[in-house]
Design an enzyme around this catalytic site. Structure first.
Site: not given
Length: 408
Positions: A112, A125-126
């Site tokens: 971000r 990421d997950h």
């Protein structure tokens, strides 16, 4: 390596419409870890890619797994009468685990901060988080081991499944509600594990031989914490959030079958692996616990990654993972006694197949973002900000990857 199109055009189209939505209500995360991560991300260079941060954190967990595999392959090193793991390994394990946890917390903030958030980054990421479950569970198991005051390998097998189920619950929630409710148990477990590693280096594994209170051992506290997180926090909150979405008519899947479809493949994997454990002619889990845990954890990660793709692209979850078909045939051959003399070799071969299949899946899923139909455009963005009664004009060059049709 030959690549295969695992992600359908419909799912790629769904990624274009995807918007990240998550809720974190954990006090430890909100009041302690997020302020810490906000400070950490400020010292990272802006050129550092968020996906590189994610991958580095994951590799710290893999490194812990490999080091402890060298010193404690069969989980006996912490038992009485065996050569113990060196103290420096526990110090390294504590630091590596906390670094992995920290990097997992700052990768999204870095994305971000640099305006580089993408669905692919979240999937990466997950996806690695789902695979990380087996690595940190196996690593922390070495603290207690399988000795008289430790945890049996069968008990640890079911505890591993508790952790895996806790992880997939969050993504099942998101599949049905569109919102990722971050589980409370994750932050608490990672901080606790890091502390336990460091304490073990200081006091030695012999400390865990002694009762914690009356006839309650530290291993019992370890087990209660894992079960407690699932049954008192994670599961009730997941069911509540899905029920809340149902009552507010925001549930994404109206039928019970569609809502619970993501659990079919994990359930079949649990049944197949448990049958193998229970009916193994050579008692394979007692002989090769580390390889068996790795096989189960990697197969589970593959199942979970495909669920994550579906919930991010707003497409229907596929009921059956293809890895389960050859695994079912393999378990059948073992249970009929045809592979009695080579069960260990078969386990290692199948574990290798599962590892290669999962890596192949990961590479193939990432590949669409690098197709020639994506082009890099450069533009300069200028904005003004007012602070301390001074107006400051800032300018920077942004690099965007866009499709050939011109959509950013």
């Amino acid at each position: 390596m030959a690549l295969y199109e695992y992600v359908t055009p419909e799912q790629l189209s769904g990624f274009d419409k995807y918007k990240y939505s998550a809720v974190d209500t954990n006090p430890l995360s909100i009041y302690v870890m997020h302020p810490f991560w906000n400070s950490v991300v400020k010292v990272l260079p802006t050129w550092l890619a968020p996906n590189l941060i994610t991958f580095t954190g994951f590799m710290f967990l893999v490194l812990n797994f490999l080091i402890l595999s060298f010193y404690d392959f069969d989980f006996y090193a912490s038992a009485q009468g065996y050569s113990h793991v060196p103290s420096w390994v526990w110090v390294a394990a504590g630091l590596f685990n906390f670094l992995a946890y920290t990097l997992d917390g700052v990768d999204g903030k870095q994305a971000r901060r640099t305006n580089s958030s993408t669905p692919l980054g979240e999937l990466f990421d997950h996806g690695l988080d789902s695979w990380a479950c087996v690595f940190f569970v196996c690593s922390v198991y070495s603290v207690f081991g399988r000795g008289e005051s430790g945890v049996g390998v069968v008990t640890l097998y079911f505890l591993l499944w508790v952790v895996l189920f806790s992880f997939i619950l969050s993504h099942w929630e998101k599949y049905n509600t569109g919102v990722l409710f971050l589980p409370w148990g994750y932050d608490l477990s990672q901080v606790t594990i890091s502390v336990v590693y460091i304490v073990t280096a200081w006091v030695g594994v012999e400390t865990w031989y002694l009762p914690f209170f009356w006839n309650i051992y530290y291993r019992d506290v370890f087990i209660v914490m894992i079960l407690g997180c699932l049954f008192t926090v994670t599961l009730p909150m997941s069911l509540y959030n899905v029920l809340k979405a149902y009552r507010s008519k925001t549930l994404k899947h109206s039928s019970v079958y569609e809502a619970f479809l993501p659990f079919l493949s994990p359930l079949l994997l649990f049944i197949l692996s448990s049958l193998w454990v229970a009916l193994s002619p050579t008692d394979i889990l007692q002989q090769q616990p580390r390889a068996f845990y790795l096989m189960v954890g990697t197969a589970f990660a593959n199942v979970t990654c495909k669920l994550i793709v579906c919930q991010m692209s707003n497409t229907r979850c596929q009921p059956l993972n293809w890895l389960l078909l050859p695994m079912a045939a393999l378990v059948l051959l073992i249970l009929t006694g045809l592979l009695n003399q080579s069960e260990t070799g078969v386990l290692y071969l199948w574990t290798g197949v599962v590892l290669l299949a999962h890596v192949h899946y990961g590479v193939s899923v990432v590949r669409p973002a690098l197709r020639p139909s994506y082009h890099m455009y450069i533009y300069t963005h200028t904005w003004t900000s007012t602070a301390n009664l001074h107006t400051i004009t800032m300018q920077r060059t942004l690099y965007l990857i866009t499709k050939s049709n011109g959509n950013v």
